[in-house]
Motif scaffolding. Structure first.
Motif, PDB file in Angstrom:
ATOM      1  N   SER A   6       0.808  -1.211   0.000  1.00 23.88           N
ATOM      2  CA  SER A   6       0.000   0.000   0.000  1.00 23.88           C
ATOM      3  C   SER A   6       0.840   1.260   0.000  1.00 23.88           C
ATOM      4  O   SER A   6       0.370   2.325   0.318  1.00 23.88           O
ATOM      5  N   ARG A 152      -2.769  11.630   4.402  1.00 24.45           N
ATOM      6  CA  ARG A 152      -2.545  10.426   5.214  1.00 24.45           C
ATOM      7  C   ARG A 152      -2.980  10.728   6.641  1.00 24.45           C
ATOM      8  O   ARG A 152      -2.979  11.879   7.079  1.00 24.45           O
ATOM      9  N   HIS A 260      -7.392   7.447  -8.933  1.00 23.55           N
ATOM     10  CA  HIS A 260      -8.469   7.287  -7.962  1.00 23.55           C
ATOM     11  C   HIS A 260      -8.372   5.883  -7.369  1.00 23.55           C
ATOM     12  O   HIS A 260      -7.630   5.031  -7.869  1.00 23.55           O
ATOM     13  N   ASN A 270      -5.929  -1.228   3.578  1.00 15.65           N
ATOM     14  CA  ASN A 270      -5.872  -0.193   4.620  1.00 15.65           C
ATOM     15  C   ASN A 270      -6.738  -0.542   5.827  1.00 15.65           C
ATOM     16  O   ASN A 270      -6.347  -0.325   6.976  1.00 15.65           O
TER      17      ASN A 270
END
Ligand code: ARG
Length: 407
Positions: A6, A152, A260, A270
């Motif tokens: 990620s 973030r 996107h 996540n």
């Protein structure tokens, strides 16, 4: 985030040195190759003249300046050749913002803000890259963004060793606190990290992210009202800010870009990963699944439900998001286009395939890809800070040392 799917794909030592400067010959070789690609694909005349000009410029200065058209096309090809991206069918539509003349921290921050606005586009997300000044050959980037993405969430370390928020961002959170940033009095799971921007002339500087430009989506599930009670959310824009764009022998160490989201990135990685938000167990409990044994496949079930929640919530909020079925079909279209153009499809199988158990349902799963990694491409930049948030050498110190060597 080393080794994680990620984020930054390659593990970097905290104080990893810059890659050594390439000898001039390699810059020329790469430049010539790129200029031929550019002129051929765009059907432009005059490649011999341009090559001669670039050879001379490199001989004199060790590098050369791209025309705006070369830079724009090079950035698009870098995306087209990014082995880990499944969304590459859109490569030609990348909006490239040439900001090579913006070199101050304040100027860069203003451009990042404009980048967010242009990319967000009211939720109908557009793919955008902002390119700042190229690296100084042999010395390194002239500007650096410490954040791995522009948006973030903090990972606040608690006294008991637990992390509130995104554990992947705990070192970055340490780093910004080390620079004097004050976290919110009550640490939350979704607090925005500030930007840290530094240049060859200015020390690392904290900049608050323009809150009003950060679109977020609260996660709910179409069939399970309790899901909203988990109070999960995610931001709409993934803007990668820790990769170097390399085009024709020139490195752009500061070139943030975004696409996107694909549901899997948020729903499985996540939210699901044990070293991220670790939500499989809470969701499985909500579903009333038997989690006492693995063979009930409660993890797969929970991951599937989170993925549904991501797709449902983003659609409801009018925020562009992709699902694995659509993405697989589009990627097959990309493969066909590339093969028709006589080009190999570069790809990293493990990244292209979704991470949940249903990956085998898609065509992306059922073929192999060319594993070579040609330039133009995007490469990880070395991290500015160590696992404890400590900084080894600022860009300014690095560039000052190089200037002293030159005198
Ligand atoms: N996987 C990363 C994340 O969850 C984003 C990587 C880029 N993704 C993209 N769809 N362009 O934040």
């Amino acid at each position: 985030m080393g080794g994680s799917r990620s984020g930054c794909p390659v593990a970097h030592g905290p104080h990893a040195a810059l890659p050594p400067a390439l000898p001039v010959g390699d810059v020329v070789a790469e430049a010539v190759e790129f200029l031929h690609l550019f002129h051929t694909e765009r059907r432009l005349p005059g490649v011999a003249e341009r090559v001669a000009q670039v050879r001379e410029e490199v001989a004199l200065t060790g590098t050369y300046r791209h025309t705006r058209e070369e830079l724009t096309y090079g950035a698009k090809v870098a995306w087209r050749q990014s082995a880990r991206c499944v969304g590459r069918v859109r490569w030609a539509g990348l909006r490239v913002r040439d900001r090579r003349d913006v070199t101050t921290v304040a100027g860069i921050a203003a451009e990042l803000t404009r980048h967010l606005a242009e990319a967000d586009n009211g939720g109908r997300i557009r793919s955008v890259m902002t390119v700042f000044a190229p690296d100084r050959p042999g010395v390194g980037p002239r500007a650096r963004i410490w954040n791995d993405q522009l948006i973030r969430y903090c990972g606040h370390r608690c006294a008991d060793g637990a992390v509130v928020g995104d554990p992947a961002q705990a070192p970055m959170t340490d780093a910004v606190v080390g620079l004097g940033w004050r976290p919110p009095p009550v640490p939350g799971r979704f607090d925005l990290l500030p930007w840290v921007i530094e240049t060859a002339y200015e020390d690392p500087t904290l900049v608050e992210v323009p809150r009003d430009l950060v679109r977020e989506v609260a996660l709910t599930h179409p069939a399970y009202p309790w899901f909203g009670g988990l109070r999960l959310r995610w931001h709409a824009l993934p803007v990668i800010s820790n990769m170097r764009l390399r085009v024709g022998g020139v490195d752009y160490g500061c070139a943030p870009f975004n696409g996107h989201y694909l549901s899997d990135e948020i729903g499985t990685r996540n939210m699901g990963d044990g070293h991220r938000y670790d939500q499989l167990l809470p969701v499985a409990r909500g579903l009333g699944l038997d989690t006492s044994r693995e063979d009930t496949l409660w993890r797969e079930h929970a991951a599937l439900v989170i993925n549904q929640a991501v797709l449902h919530s983003f659609r409801l909020a009018g925020v562009r998001v992709s699902d694995p079925h659509t993405e697989s079909e589009l990627f097959m279209r990309f493969c066909a286009q590339e093969e028709r153009a006589g080009r190999p499809v570069h790809g990293d199988w493990s990244w292209l395939n979704g991470s949940v158990g249903w990956a085998a349902l898609h065509a992306v799963h059922h073929r192999y890809y060319d594993t070579r990694v040609p330039n133009p491409n995007l490469w990880p930049v070395d991290r500015a800070y160590g696992p404890d948030g400590a900084v080894a050498l600022t860009l300014r110190e690095r560039h000052d040392a190089a200037r002293r060597r030159e005198d």
